[in-house]
Each structure stands twice: as structure tokens, then as C-alpha cells.
Design a protein around this motif. Structure first.
Motif, PDB file in Angstrom:
ATOM      1  N   CYS A  45      37.300  28.324 -41.798  1.00  0.00           N
ATOM      2  CA  CYS A  45      36.282  29.348 -41.624  1.00  0.00           C
ATOM      3  C   CYS A  45      36.576  30.163 -40.370  1.00  0.00           C
ATOM      4  CB  CYS A  45      34.931  28.664 -41.509  1.00  0.00           C
ATOM      5  SG  CYS A  45      33.698  29.711 -40.752  1.00  0.00           S
ATOM      6  N   ARG A  46      36.409  31.473 -40.515  1.00  0.00           N
ATOM      7  CA  ARG A  46      36.681  32.329 -39.358  1.00  0.00           C
ATOM      8  C   ARG A  46      35.430  33.044 -38.861  1.00  0.00           C
ATOM      9  NH1 ARG A  46      40.140  33.625 -42.954  1.00  0.00           N
ATOM     10  NH2 ARG A  46      42.159  32.591 -42.930  1.00  0.00           N
ATOM     11  N   CYS A  47      34.295  32.733 -39.480  1.00  0.00           N
ATOM     12  CA  CYS A  47      33.108  33.504 -39.097  1.00  0.00           C
ATOM     13  C   CYS A  47      32.519  33.012 -37.788  1.00  0.00           C
ATOM     14  CB  CYS A  47      32.065  33.497 -40.211  1.00  0.00           C
ATOM     15  SG  CYS A  47      31.254  31.929 -40.487  1.00  0.00           S
ATOM     16  N   GLY A  83      28.134  30.583 -43.747  1.00  0.00           N
ATOM     17  CA  GLY A  83      28.242  31.906 -43.145  1.00  0.00           C
ATOM     18  C   GLY A  83      29.110  32.857 -43.942  1.00  0.00           C
ATOM     19  N   CYS A  84      30.383  32.471 -44.161  1.00  0.00           N
ATOM     20  CA  CYS A  84      31.312  33.409 -44.792  1.00  0.00           C
ATOM     21  C   CYS A  84      31.630  33.038 -46.235  1.00  0.00           C
ATOM     22  CB  CYS A  84      32.603  33.490 -43.978  1.00  0.00           C
ATOM     23  SG  CYS A  84      33.482  31.933 -43.900  1.00  0.00           S
ATOM     24  N   CYS A 122      31.396  27.421 -46.634  1.00  0.00           N
ATOM     25  CA  CYS A 122      30.776  27.781 -45.368  1.00  0.00           C
ATOM     26  C   CYS A 122      29.522  28.603 -45.660  1.00  0.00           C
ATOM     27  CB  CYS A 122      31.740  28.589 -44.516  1.00  0.00           C
ATOM     28  SG  CYS A 122      30.923  29.304 -43.071  1.00  0.00           S
TER      29      CYS A 122
HETATM   30 ZN   LIG Z   1      32.429  30.781 -42.251  1.00  0.00          ZN
END
Ligand SMILES: [Zn+2]
Ligand SMILES: [Zn+2]
Length: 166
Positions: free
Chosen positions: A145-147, A135-136, A133
Motif C-alpha cells: 500500500c502506498r496511500c 484507503g487505496c 487496503c
Molecule cells: Zn492503501
């Protein structure tokens, strides 16, 4: 690995099988040493009605790093070997002929260059690797992904409705 082909050069129908391994663990390729285990090379040189041919394959297990998810993985890679051999070039136009060094042929060198030329510059652990990811940084093959929290579709519908009434 040099082989002396004297016994078959002038004997139509004669063959010379070969089977050996080469240590390429020190060979660097794009900053890595992918051929940790020996390359095995096998095949046969044959005299087919006066024409010398080499048929065989070079195979090794590669240790690579995935370009998308950065994880190390292993893959067996086999490269076929097909060569026409001659002691001297009779016709300039005949390309792709490997010249013997007298009666000798360095099959190790042939196999090595064929194998290295065939190595891929891009390596993926699988065709559908989902990568990291942006982002994270989680490996999307292994984790969710949790972002970027998913918007609940019911809320999305509601906010559209509110947009219209405003
Ligand atoms: Zn992410
Ligand atoms: Zn991957």
C-alpha cells in the motif's frame, strides 16, 4: 440418484457400493454458484447384522470468492457421509435415522443436503489473507500500500526530541 436396497435389506453382511456424480452447477449459495464441477459421491451401504448403514463421502472443487481480498479462488471440499438407515422407526428416541422410501433410498438427495449444509458462509483464500487496503483498495497480498507513507524511524525519533525541547 435413487438406489433400490432390496437386495441387501434382509441379508446380513450384504453390501451395495455406490459411485456417481451430480451436477450442482445451478445451485445458488449466498449469491454464487460455487459447485461448477460435478459433485462426486461414493461409498457403500451395508447390512451389519441387520442394521443398515451408509458410509461414504461427497467431494467437489468449489469456486469461491475471498471475503477479504475479493479474489476468486478454488478449493476442494469433501464432506463425509455417515447415516443409519431404516425402513421404519421402531423407537421414537432414535434420532438421525434416515427412513427408506419402501426399498429405495435417494442417496443423491442425502449427499446433496449433507454437502450444502457443510458449505462455509465465510470463505478466505488463505487463513492469513491480508485483504484490501481500506484507503487505496490495493490487494495487500500482492501489492504494498502506498496511500499511507511509512514514517522513517529516524525522523520519528527526531520529532519526539523536538517535542520535548519545545
Ligand atoms: Zn492503501
Ligand atoms: Zn483473500
Amino acid at each position: 440418484m435413487r438406489f433400490n436396497l432390496q437386495a441387501i435389506i434382509h441379508v446380513p453382511g450384504a453390501t451395495l457400493p455406490f459411485d456417481f456424480t451430480m451436477d450442482l452447477s445451478e445451485v445458488e449459495f449466498f449469491g454464487e454458484h460455487p459447485v461448477k464441477k460435478p459433485l462426486s459421491v461414493s461409498g457403500v451401504v451395508s447390512n451389519q447384522a441387520g442394521v443398515l448403514t451408509l458410509e461414504g463421502e461427497a467431494t467437489a472443487e468449489l469456486e469461491l470468492t475471498c471475503d477479504r481480498c475479493m479474489k476468486p479462488f478454488r478449493r476442494e471440499k469433501t464432506v463425509p457421509l455417515h447415516f443409519l438407515l431404516a425402513q421404519e422407526l421402531e423407537d421414537e428416541e432414535e434420532g438421525d435415522i434416515v427412513l427408506l422410501d419402501g426399498d429405495e433410498l435417494d442417496i443423491g438427495e442425502l449427499a446433496f443436503s449433507a454437502y450444502v449444509l457443510d458449505l462455509d458462509t465465510k470463505n478466505l483464500c488463505s487463513e492469513d489473507c491480508r485483504g484490501l487496503c481500506a484507503g487505496c483498495g490495493v490487494n495487500l497480498n500482492e501489492e504494498v500500500c502506498r496511500c499511507k507513507p511509512e514514517v522513517d524511524p529516524r525522523w520519528a525519533a527526531l520529532s519526539q526530541l523536538l517535542d520535548k525541547t519545545e
